[in-house]
Design an enzyme around this catalytic site. Sequence first.
Site, PDB file in Angstrom:
ATOM      1  N   ARG A 112       0.843  -1.189   0.000  1.00 59.04           N
ATOM      2  CA  ARG A 112       0.000   0.000   0.000  1.00 59.04           C
ATOM      3  C   ARG A 112       0.880   1.240   0.000  1.00 59.04           C
ATOM      4  NH1 ARG A 112      -5.034   1.818   3.453  1.00 59.04           N
ATOM      5  NH2 ARG A 112      -3.620   1.796   5.204  1.00 59.04           N
ATOM      6  N   THR A 116      -0.652   7.689  -1.368  1.00 55.95           N
ATOM      7  CA  THR A 116      -1.924   7.592  -2.105  1.00 55.95           C
ATOM      8  C   THR A 116      -2.866   6.549  -1.489  1.00 55.95           C
ATOM      9  OG1 THR A 116      -1.125   5.834  -3.549  1.00 55.95           O
ATOM     10  CG2 THR A 116      -0.698   8.096  -4.260  1.00 55.95           C
ATOM     11  N   ASP A 208      -0.355 -11.623  13.315  1.00 54.25           N
ATOM     12  CA  ASP A 208       0.160 -11.404  11.963  1.00 54.25           C
ATOM     13  C   ASP A 208       0.506 -12.766  11.353  1.00 54.25           C
ATOM     14  OD1 ASP A 208       1.812  -8.906  10.296  1.00 54.25           O
ATOM     15  OD2 ASP A 208       2.195 -11.009   9.809  1.00 54.25           O
ATOM     16  N   ASP A 211       4.118 -13.204   9.921  1.00 54.42           N
ATOM     17  CA  ASP A 211       5.127 -13.320  10.981  1.00 54.42           C
ATOM     18  C   ASP A 211       5.062 -14.683  11.649  1.00 54.42           C
ATOM     19  OD1 ASP A 211       6.327 -10.905  10.637  1.00 54.42           O
ATOM     20  OD2 ASP A 211       5.209  -9.869  12.212  1.00 54.42           O
TER      21      ASP A 211
HETATM   22  N1  URA Z   1      -3.090  -9.659   8.297  1.00 52.79           N
HETATM   23  C1  URA Z   1      -2.676 -10.463   9.304  1.00 52.79           C
HETATM   24  O1  URA Z   1      -1.664 -11.134   9.171  1.00 52.79           O
HETATM   25  N2  URA Z   1      -3.389 -10.494  10.441  1.00 52.79           N
HETATM   26  C2  URA Z   1      -4.506  -9.788  10.619  1.00 52.79           C
HETATM   27  O2  URA Z   1      -5.128  -9.891  11.686  1.00 52.79           O
HETATM   28  C3  URA Z   1      -4.932  -8.957   9.552  1.00 52.79           C
HETATM   29  C4  URA Z   1      -4.204  -8.909   8.416  1.00 52.79           C
END
Ligand code: URA
Length: 217
Positions: A112, A116, A208, A211
Site C-alpha cells: 500500500r 496515495t 500477523d 510473521d
Molecule cells: N493480516 C494479518 O496477518 N493479520 C490480521 O489480523 C490482519 C491482516
Amino acid sequence: MIQISDSARPHVHLIDHPLVQHKLTLMRKKDASTNSFRRLLGELSSLMAYEVTRDMATQDVEIETPLETMQAKQIDGKKLVFVSILRAGNGILDGVLQVVPGARVGHIGLYRDPVTLQAVEYYFKMPKDMQERDIIVVDPMLATGNSAAAAITRLKECKPKSIKFLCLLTVPQGINTLHAAHPDVEIFTAAIDRELNDHGYILPGLGDAGDRIFGTQ
Ligand code: URA
C-alpha cells in the site's frame, strides 16, 4: 458493529468441519510455535482444499481395472491455478498442492502506497494460458479486503474462467469490501471473526499470519 451485507452473505462459504475448527483453535493460541503454526496451516489448507474444489469439473475417461474396462471420472488439475498473495499466501500453498498436485501456481505481491493509499503491484507471475484456467486466490487473512480486491482486479486482466477466494479468517468488513468490488467471487473461510482493530488486525484473530508462518516477529 459491521454485519455481512445481505448481498454478500450467499457468496460466503464457512468451512465448519470439526477438524478445521480444531486446528484453527490451536493456531490462534499465542504460544503456538512457528513450527506447529506452519504445520497446522498446512493441514488446514489441505482440508479446506476439499471444500473449495468441490464443484471442480470432471471428465469421464476409459480405464482398465484388473477385471474389466470402465468409464471413470478424472479431474484436470492442470487447469487450476492457486494464486498466492505474498507473502502469507505462500503458507497455504503446500497444503492445497498436496490435494491437487497438478495445479499451477501464481504469485502476486502488492503493497500500500503510504501517500496515495493505493495498492501498488511489485510482483506478478502467472502461468500461461490463464484464459483456460480456474483461479483460487489464497491468503490466510481477509482483513480490510483492499489488497484482495486489488489482487483480483489485476487477475481479471488475465481473463481467467473463474476466480474463488480462500482464506482462514475474515471479518464482515473484509467480506463486504471484497464482495462489493467483485460480486462474482465466492469466498471460502474457516471463520468469520468480530471486527478489525485500528491497525487493520482481525479480532480476536491470530495475529500477523506472515510473521507467525515465517517466524519474523
Ligand atoms: N493480516 C494479518 O496477518 N493479520 C490480521 O489480523 C490482519 C491482516
